[in-house]
Design a protein around this motif. Structure first.
Motif, PDB file in Angstrom:
ATOM      1  N   LEU A  44       0.826  -1.217   0.000  1.00 36.18           N
ATOM      2  CA  LEU A  44       0.000   0.000   0.000  1.00 36.18           C
ATOM      3  C   LEU A  44       0.850   1.251   0.000  1.00 36.18           C
ATOM      4  N   ALA A  45       0.182   2.340  -0.393  1.00 36.35           N
ATOM      5  CA  ALA A  45       0.810   3.662  -0.323  1.00 36.35           C
ATOM      6  C   ALA A  45       0.126   4.460   0.768  1.00 36.35           C
ATOM      7  N   ILE A  46       0.923   5.200   1.526  1.00 34.77           N
ATOM      8  CA  ILE A  46       0.390   6.271   2.361  1.00 34.77           C
ATOM      9  C   ILE A  46       0.739   7.537   1.613  1.00 34.77           C
ATOM     10  N   VAL A  47      -0.280   8.219   1.129  1.00 35.54           N
ATOM     11  CA  VAL A  47      -0.036   9.304   0.179  1.00 35.54           C
ATOM     12  C   VAL A  47      -0.713  10.585   0.636  1.00 35.54           C
ATOM     13  N   GLY A  48      -0.041  11.691   0.415  1.00 33.39           N
ATOM     14  CA  GLY A  48      -0.624  12.985   0.755  1.00 33.39           C
ATOM     15  C   GLY A  48       0.398  14.063   0.501  1.00 33.39           C
ATOM     16  N   PRO A  49      -0.059  15.312   0.467  1.00 36.88           N
ATOM     17  CA  PRO A  49       0.883  16.413   0.200  1.00 36.88           C
ATOM     18  C   PRO A  49       1.820  16.650   1.374  1.00 36.88           C
ATOM     19  N   SER A  50       2.827  17.464   1.138  1.00 35.85           N
ATOM     20  CA  SER A  50       3.773  17.825   2.188  1.00 35.85           C
ATOM     21  C   SER A  50       3.026  18.439   3.370  1.00 35.85           C
ATOM     22  N   GLY A  51       3.407  18.000   4.567  1.00 39.99           N
ATOM     23  CA  GLY A  51       2.788  18.553   5.768  1.00 39.99           C
ATOM     24  C   GLY A  51       1.508  17.850   6.181  1.00 39.99           C
ATOM     25  N   SER A  52       1.097  16.796   5.446  1.00 40.25           N
ATOM     26  CA  SER A  52      -0.185  16.153   5.751  1.00 40.25           C
ATOM     27  C   SER A  52      -0.083  15.132   6.883  1.00 40.25           C
ATOM     28  N   GLY A  53       1.151  14.807   7.313  1.00 39.20           N
ATOM     29  CA  GLY A  53       1.287  13.884   8.436  1.00 39.20           C
ATOM     30  C   GLY A  53       1.925  12.552   8.095  1.00 39.20           C
ATOM     31  N   LYS A  54       2.448  12.400   6.888  1.00 42.76           N
ATOM     32  CA  LYS A  54       2.992  11.101   6.463  1.00 42.76           C
ATOM     33  C   LYS A  54       4.207  10.681   7.283  1.00 42.76           C
ATOM     34  N   SER A  55       5.144  11.610   7.488  1.00 49.79           N
ATOM     35  CA  SER A  55       6.348  11.237   8.255  1.00 49.79           C
ATOM     36  C   SER A  55       5.983  10.895   9.692  1.00 49.79           C
ATOM     37  N   THR A  56       5.044  11.647  10.217  1.00 48.46           N
ATOM     38  CA  THR A  56       4.585  11.354  11.579  1.00 48.46           C
ATOM     39  C   THR A  56       4.002   9.941  11.628  1.00 48.46           C
ATOM     40  N   MET A  57       3.229   9.581  10.599  1.00 47.41           N
ATOM     41  CA  MET A  57       2.659   8.224  10.524  1.00 47.41           C
ATOM     42  C   MET A  57       3.755   7.173  10.436  1.00 47.41           C
ATOM     43  N   THR A 200       6.470 -12.239  -2.452  1.00 47.67           N
ATOM     44  CA  THR A 200       6.988 -13.374  -1.680  1.00 47.67           C
ATOM     45  C   THR A 200       6.648 -13.239  -0.190  1.00 47.67           C
ATOM     46  N   GLY A 201       5.705 -12.349   0.130  1.00 49.46           N
ATOM     47  CA  GLY A 201       5.123 -12.389   1.478  1.00 49.46           C
ATOM     48  C   GLY A 201       5.363 -11.193   2.379  1.00 49.46           C
ATOM     49  N   THR A 202       6.261 -10.274   1.983  1.00 49.07           N
ATOM     50  CA  THR A 202       6.517  -9.130   2.859  1.00 49.07           C
ATOM     51  C   THR A 202       5.403  -8.093   2.698  1.00 49.07           C
ATOM     52  N   THR A 203       4.915  -7.581   3.801  1.00 50.67           N
ATOM     53  CA  THR A 203       3.959  -6.478   3.758  1.00 50.67           C
ATOM     54  C   THR A 203       4.763  -5.202   3.496  1.00 50.67           C
ATOM     55  N   VAL A 204       4.351  -4.437   2.499  1.00 51.49           N
ATOM     56  CA  VAL A 204       5.142  -3.268   2.094  1.00 51.49           C
ATOM     57  C   VAL A 204       4.272  -2.014   2.130  1.00 51.49           C
ATOM     58  N   CYS A 205       4.776  -1.004   2.809  1.00 57.72           N
ATOM     59  CA  CYS A 205       4.072   0.272   2.919  1.00 57.72           C
ATOM     60  C   CYS A 205       4.989   1.372   2.386  1.00 57.72           C
ATOM     61  N   VAL A 206       4.554   2.025   1.322  1.00 61.94           N
ATOM     62  CA  VAL A 206       5.350   3.075   0.680  1.00 61.94           C
ATOM     63  C   VAL A 206       4.753   4.424   1.075  1.00 61.94           C
ATOM     64  N   ILE A 207       5.587   5.279   1.639  1.00 63.23           N
ATOM     65  CA  ILE A 207       5.137   6.634   1.993  1.00 63.23           C
ATOM     66  C   ILE A 207       5.567   7.554   0.870  1.00 63.23           C
ATOM     67  N   THR A 208       4.608   8.290   0.303  1.00 64.57           N
ATOM     68  CA  THR A 208       4.949   9.100  -0.868  1.00 64.57           C
ATOM     69  C   THR A 208       4.030  10.314  -1.012  1.00 64.57           C
ATOM     70  N   ARG A 219      -3.318  -0.469  -3.063  1.00 60.65           N
ATOM     71  CA  ARG A 219      -4.134   0.228  -2.052  1.00 60.65           C
ATOM     72  C   ARG A 219      -3.487   1.567  -1.725  1.00 60.65           C
ATOM     73  N   ARG A 220      -4.342   2.578  -1.552  1.00 61.94           N
ATOM     74  CA  ARG A 220      -3.862   3.917  -1.188  1.00 61.94           C
ATOM     75  C   ARG A 220      -4.577   4.401   0.055  1.00 61.94           C
ATOM     76  N   VAL A 221      -3.795   4.848   1.026  1.00 61.08           N
ATOM     77  CA  VAL A 221      -4.366   5.494   2.208  1.00 61.08           C
ATOM     78  C   VAL A 221      -4.046   6.971   2.050  1.00 61.08           C
ATOM     79  N   ARG A 222      -5.078   7.765   1.845  1.00 60.73           N
ATOM     80  CA  ARG A 222      -4.850   9.189   1.535  1.00 60.73           C
ATOM     81  C   ARG A 222      -4.975  10.044   2.784  1.00 60.73           C
ATOM     82  N   PHE A 223      -3.972  10.914   2.937  1.00 63.73           N
ATOM     83  CA  PHE A 223      -3.903  11.815   4.082  1.00 63.73           C
ATOM     84  C   PHE A 223      -4.140  13.245   3.651  1.00 63.73           C
TER      85      PHE A 223
END
Ligand code: ADP
Length: 239
Positions: A44-57, A200-208, A219-223
């Motif tokens: 999945l991606a955690i996606v949102g503009p700068s300052g939306s809280g991604k790094s905090t997440m 191959t089984g790893t759960t992967v979360c991309v912050i972008t 999947r996208r989780v929008r912030f």
């Protein structure tokens, strides 16, 4: 079909956040009542503009920081109440990190950089280096084992960083803007690798902040402004 013995509890989500808030000193509400469930095997991606809280997440999911309120469970372990050393152990066992700027140790070859990912496991140097070589093969860098960071391209450095993140076989790989410092072709190779690891089984979360990268993931989780505006549960984005 995989069978589950009657006594075994079903596999816990890899990430479970309930009503999580983070308020920084000075009253900045970086996260506002965030709910998020990530099941094993997701990409999945955690996606949102700068300052939306991604790094905090990222910091909270990666157990590098604690929430102001709410519940955080990683691989079924409730984070609240754990001491800092228990938290470090949980992190070392379950979470691998990849950063935009690689964070490799200069002057050390690829094998040693990757072997460092096992420092907290108690494995001896020889075993660490053997496993590091295997991880470098997985990211198709078997021909660069003794190269130091300054002898590698940006894309190769990021592949070394990915090998370091996965060498301990974490359940969760957190990748923070993993292609942000790369040219398009190297970025595509890195994204392909992340897809392969997920397969191959790893759960992967991309912050972008990059919508194209987010749109390439299942999947996208929008912030926005510290709140999840869509995708807090996988089924919301099905279909
Ligand atoms: P993003 O990663 O999406 O750019 P951040 O999580 O870095 O967002 O920031 C969310 C909000 O929290 C922003 O308003 C930012 O200025 C603020 N913030 C982040 N870190 C801190 C901190 N350590 N102290 C105070 N405010 C912070």
């Amino acid at each position: 079909m995989k069978t589950t013995p009657a006594t075994q509890v079903p596999e816990a989500p890899v990430v479970e956040l309930q009503d999580v808030t983070k308020t920084y000193p000075g009253g900045v509400h970086a996260l506002r009542s965030v709910d998020l469930v990530v099941e094993a095997g997701e990409l999945l991606a955690i996606v949102g503009p700068s300052g939306s809280g991604k790094s905090t997440m990222l910091n909270i999911i990666g157990t590098l920081d604690r929430p102001t309120s709410g519940t955080v469970r990683i691989a079924g372990h409730r984070v609240t109440g754990l001491s800092d050393s228990q938290l470090s152990a949980l992190r070392a066992r379950h979470v691998g990190f990849v950063f935009q700027h690689f964070h490799l140790a200069p002057g050390r070859d690829a094998v040693d950089n990757v072997a460092d990912g096992l420092l907290y496991t108690g494995a001896g140097r020889k075993e660490r280096r053997t496993r590091a070589r295997a991880a470098l093969e997985r990211v198709r860098l078997g021909h660069r084992l003794d190269h130091r960071p300054h002898e590698l391209s940006g894309g190769e450095k990021q592949r070394v960083a990915i090998a370091r993140a996965i060498v301990g076989e974490p359940r969760l790989l957190l990748a923070d803007e993993p292609t942000g410092a790369l040219d398009t072709a190297s970025g595509e190779i890195v994204m392909e690798l992340l897809h392969g690891l997920n397969a191959t089984g790893t759960t992967v979360c991309v912050i972008t902040h990059d919508n194209d990268i987010a749109d390439s993931l299942p999947r996208r989780v929008r912030f926005r402004d510290g709140a999840v505006v869509s995708g807090s549960r996988a089924r919301e984005v099905a279909g």
